[in-house]
Design an enzyme around this catalytic site. Structure first.
Site, PDB file in Angstrom:
ATOM      1  N   ARG A  18       0.848  -1.187   0.000  1.00 57.83           N
ATOM      2  CA  ARG A  18       0.000   0.000   0.000  1.00 57.83           C
ATOM      3  C   ARG A  18       0.883   1.236   0.000  1.00 57.83           C
ATOM      4  NH1 ARG A  18      -3.035   3.712   2.920  1.00 57.83           N
ATOM      5  NH2 ARG A  18      -5.141   3.999   2.063  1.00 57.83           N
ATOM      6  N   GLU A  20       0.539   4.509   0.300  1.00 58.12           N
ATOM      7  CA  GLU A  20       0.468   5.572   1.303  1.00 58.12           C
ATOM      8  C   GLU A  20       1.115   5.170   2.624  1.00 58.12           C
ATOM      9  OE1 GLU A  20      -1.912   4.452  -0.514  1.00 58.12           O
ATOM     10  OE2 GLU A  20      -3.034   6.077  -1.480  1.00 58.12           O
ATOM     11  N   ASP A  21       1.144   3.896   2.919  1.00 62.33           N
ATOM     12  CA  ASP A  21       1.671   3.423   4.194  1.00 62.33           C
ATOM     13  C   ASP A  21       3.195   3.477   4.268  1.00 62.33           C
ATOM     14  OD1 ASP A  21      -0.835   2.955   5.074  1.00 62.33           O
ATOM     15  OD2 ASP A  21      -0.659   0.783   5.261  1.00 62.33           O
ATOM     16  N   ARG A  23       5.621   3.899   1.263  1.00 62.30           N
ATOM     17  CA  ARG A  23       6.450   4.312   0.120  1.00 62.30           C
ATOM     18  C   ARG A  23       7.701   5.050   0.569  1.00 62.30           C
ATOM     19  NH1 ARG A  23       8.453   4.000  -4.979  1.00 62.30           N
ATOM     20  NH2 ARG A  23       6.441   3.725  -5.983  1.00 62.30           N
ATOM     21  N   GLY A  51      -2.130   3.974  -7.132  1.00 61.96           N
ATOM     22  CA  GLY A  51      -3.550   4.074  -7.423  1.00 61.96           C
ATOM     23  C   GLY A  51      -3.848   4.166  -8.901  1.00 61.96           C
ATOM     24  N   GLU A  85      -4.472  -7.987  -5.932  1.00 61.26           N
ATOM     25  CA  GLU A  85      -3.137  -8.498  -6.241  1.00 61.26           C
ATOM     26  C   GLU A  85      -2.823  -9.733  -5.397  1.00 61.26           C
ATOM     27  OE1 GLU A  85      -0.914  -4.276  -7.481  1.00 61.26           O
ATOM     28  OE2 GLU A  85      -0.641  -5.150  -5.479  1.00 61.26           O
TER      29      GLU A  85
END
Length: 843
Positions: A18, A20-21, A23, A51, A85
């Site tokens: 994810r 936003e968590d 990167r 996204g 995924e």
């Protein structure tokens, strides 16, 4: 979508995470480490937000990747893309278990949270259910299944240390990738370090053809490294071929077979009818320009192999990479290989681990074997092939069997190792073989300049031939000394031993037992070219006829290996004589080093016309030659008579017009230096340290090449029969002129424009005379330590190149002179009377 374009579809790694968590906190570091290690990763692209990806793009990348990594973070389950995924990843793994490897990373959640969907995962699932997501049931099953797979937990494995955690992950993947389409081998210790140092990924996607060379001694792992590189890089190219053992292929099947194999690998389908090498070259040039290719040519040993399959850069499409392994660095240079990497021997820790894996099937040795293991490591000296060989031989053997095998190794290496190493020796010409054997038997660890001084007279084109030995990794230069791998040296010894079962019929003798047998029992022959023995640890009985059969002896080195044992040598009389004079020495001698020479004179019949180096240190010599000498020492470049207590005067130096170094240190009874020393135009070095009875130094005004003059400890030296010292325009060093019984006044040194180092420490130097140093424009180091002056009447600010000044132990010194801004180091320990800090010149 990816960091590097690929000639083949496919990736090493797909990462589901994810954005936003993690990167910025984790993924950037992970992707950077993957890139650094050459791991080809989907999703490493800062410009594209997660996204924006479509499921189709992700699904395609998942199917094309080998490693499928899922990073479970706090809000992973809130992303529908991530959950889709995950389902796809598990479906691929279920469909083809051998093709895919799934790894789960638990970043800031525990496996139980993911497995049971509690906490943030429960909240995310509830939101998906509220949105009437039809796939929620599949997602919950996928989360439970994934949490049950093997994985990495950041906090459990490394206590939250991210960099260490990432290193563990990337290395685990890398080692599995290295053993890709070509099997690299087992127990790959040190392989990653060596492959990573090359950083060949930097050449992928280049707009030119890159030729990469890998060289090193036989058995060092060139092929293993090349296989690992191939496995890591092949997917980046449209065509690829690994040609293992090019030398063997060509020897058995010819160059045309090599061309056919390479074209078959790359073109897959083409007319492979029998053709000549010339026709093959034409085909290669046409076909290779059509696509980017990776070609590995392993163990190339001749120019013709290059010419047949990689004759020129313009044969290949820009972006292609040609990797060549060879034992001969010259071959790589000759064919314009731009980037050449020399494989290093394993370090101690790597060698211990590799050996232990074969000998004990563990990374560490058993405690009771540690001492024997250390003996093995010392002899094998970090060569991987030898470590594997001996580890395999000694596996599951008793301590007694280990001891026997190591004793054998210390005499002669295993035949497999000898045969492997000998290939490089067999490729040398006659002169190169002689130089190699001389170094193996006599000169390992010696200074390069000293060896060249001796062998330059023995062998033509010495510098060129030494370069050949370097390029073939048979020798190395470390800190200006010639070194040789231990097993390579023993291979050289074995070649000499195989010459004859009789010691006296071998070309070189270095083993103390063999030397003593030949010299004490008159077993020599004209086949012996060199002898070396350390008399500090061996007893030798010399008689007048010991050398009469050694008519072709070139190198005689009877030396004291440990000078601290010299007193013991004298007490034990290890070097004994059975007669009052020696009858014969070979006229072929170019090195005559005989420490503790027991005779007072050289043989009357000795013809020294070939002699380059004469070293009779610690000897009984009284006279080197007299005025009636029939043959001169015209070739002599170094005369060393250190600590010869019977020597009272030097010989007439008109017999030594090419002398460059004169070393007479420790000759305490030397009272006279022959005035002819002033005629030696090539003399660069004079050492008269501790010649305590020398009072007058002869006129040396004409020594225009003199660079070093050492008069330390010449306590009775009163004057120079010479013009002022400034007539020596090439003088570079003056070291420790010591006069303890009166104040020494330095002479004028104003014209010593090349003087860089001046040491007048412990000279009872008068401070007023130091002003004569102000004009030394090239002076870089000055040592005035241990003198009793209270001040220094000089302006050192004018010494614009001075970087180091030593005044250690000048206990009466109260004021320092003005110092130059160039000064980097000031040593003034124990200057107990010093009142103020020095001032630096701004000039």
């Amino acid at each position: 979508m990816d960091s590097t374009s690929s000639g083949e579809s496919g990736y090493d790694v797909f990462v589901s995470y994810r954005d936003e968590d993690i990167r910025k906190t984790f993924m950037d570091h992970l992707f950077s480490d993957f890139k650094r290690k050459g791991i080809y990763t989907y999703g490493d692209n800062d410009k594209l937000s997660r996204g924006e990806e479509t499921c189709f793009e992700s699904y395609k990348a998942i199917e094309q990747s080998r490693f499928l990594i899922v990073i479970f973070s706090h809000n992973y389950a809130s992303s529908t893309l991530c959950l889709k995924e995950l389902v796809k990843i598990l479906e691929c793994k279920e469909r083809d278990k051998d093709k895919y490897e799934v790894r789960c990373i638990f970043y800031d959640v525990k496996p139980g949270v993911v497995r049971n969907q509690t906490g943030s995962y429960k909240e995310a699932i509830m939101k998906h259910e509220a949105s009437n997501e039809t796939e929620v049931f599949k997602w919950k099953q996928a989360l439970t299944s994934a949490a049950n797979l093997s994985g990495w937990d950041l906090h459990d494995m490394t206590n939250g240390n991210v960099s260490k955690f990432i290193d563990i992950i990337s290395k685990d993947i890398l080692y599995k990738l290295i053993d890709g389409p070509i099997h690299v081998g087992n127990n790959l210790v040190g392989l990653y370090t060596r492959a990573n140092q090359m950083n060949l990924l930097q050449f992928v996607g280049s707009n030119k053809v890159n030729m990469i060379g890998i060289c090193g001694i036989a058995g060092i792992g060139k092929t293993t490294v090349a296989k690992a590189i191939y496995n890591l890089l092949y997917k980046h190219f449209e065509g690829h071929s690994f040609c293992e053992d090019v030398k063997g292929i060509v020897s058995q099947n010819g160059l045309d077979y090599l061309q056919t194999k390479l074209l078959d690998d790359i073109m897959k389908s083409w007319d492979s009818r029998k053709q000549s090498v010339g026709e093959g070259v034409s085909v290669m040039k046409k076909r290779m320009q059509a696509r980017n290719v990776l070609i590995v040519l392993d163990d190339v040993d001749h120019y013709s192999q290059f010419e047949a399959v990689a004759g020129n850069h313009d044969w290949f499409n820009p972006g292609s990479m040609i990797v060549v392994t060879s034992r001969d660095k010259r071959l790589l240079i000759a064919y314009q290989v731009e980037h050449i990497y020399e494989i290093a021997l394993l370090n101690n820790d790597e060698a211990l681990e590799l050996f232990s894996l074969y000998a004990f099937k563990d990374k560490h040795p058993k405690v009771e074997f540690v001492e024997l293991v250390n003996r093995i490591l010392h002899n094998v000296n970090g060569l991987p092939f030898a470590l594997k060989t001996y580890g395999s031989i000694l596996f599951n053997k008793s301590l007694y069997e280990w001891e026997k095998e190591i004793n054998k190794l210390e005499r002669t290496p295993h035949v497999l190792i000898l045969n492997l190493l000998r290939v490089s020796y067999d490729g040398l010409d006659r002169d190169q073989k002689n130089i190699f054997l001389d170094i193996a038997c006599f000169f390992k660890g010696e200074k390069k300049d000293y060896v060249m001084k001796i062998l330059d007279g023995c062998e033509s084109y010495l510098a060129t031939n030494l370069k050949v030995l370097l390029d073939k990794s048979l020798i190395s230069i470390c800190e200006d000394r010639i070194q040789m791998q231990n097993l390579v040296q023993k291979m050289g010894w074995n070649i000499v031993i195989e010459e004859s079962v009789e010691h006296g019929k071998r070309s070189r003798l270095w083993c103390p037992i063999d030397v003593c047998d030949v010299l004490e029992n008159d077993k020599g022959s004209d086949l012996v070219k060199g002898i070396a023995i350390d008399v500090s640890c061996s007893e030798v009985n010399i008689c007048g006829q010991s050398f009469r059969k050694l008519t072709n002896l070139r190198l005689l080195n009877i030396y004291i290996g440990d000078l601290s044992k010299y007193e013991g040598v004298k007490r034990k009389k290890e070097l004994r004589k059975k007669s009052d004079e020696i009858e014969f020495l070979s006229s072929e001698l170019q090195l005559l080093c005989w420490h503790g020479y027991p005779f007072e004179n050289l043989p009357k019949t000795f013809n020294p016309e070939s002699l380059l180096v004469l070293d009779l240190s610690y000897s009984c010599i009284k006279q080197i030659w007299n005025g009636f000498l029939k043959h001169g020492f015209e070739s002599l470049t170094l005369l060393k008579l250190s600590h010869c207590c019977n020597l009272r005067k030097t010989p007439d130096f008109t017999k030594t017009p090419n002398l460059k170094e004169l070393i007479l240190d420790g000759c305490e009874n030397l009272v006279q230096i022959h005035p002819s020393i002033g005629t030696l135009k090539m003399l660069v070095f004079i050492n008269l340290k501790n010649c305590k009875n020398l009072e007058i130094f002869p006129n040396i005004n004409e020594l225009v090449s003199l660079q070093h003059l050492i008069l330390s400890g010449c306590t009775k030296l009163e004057r120079f029969e010479t013009k002022p010292w400034h007539s020596f325009f090439s003088l570079s060093y003056i070291l420790r002129i010591f006069h303890p019984h009166g104040g020494l006044v330095l002479p004028c040194l104003s014209n010593l424009c090349s003087l860089r180092v001046l040491d007048c420490s412990y000279c009872n130097l008068l401070g007023d005379s130091v002003r004569n140093l102000e004009s030394l424009c090239s002076l870089e180091e000055l040592d005035l330590s241990g003198n009793d002056f209270t001040h220094i009447d000089a302006d050192f600010g004018q010494l614009s190149r001075l970087t180091c000044l030593r005044l250690i132990g000048c206990k009466k010194l109260e004021i320092l002179p003005k110092l130059p801004s160039s000064l980097l180091k000031l040593e003034a320990h124990n200057c107990i009377s010093l009142q103020e800090l020095p001032k630096l010149s701004t000039v």
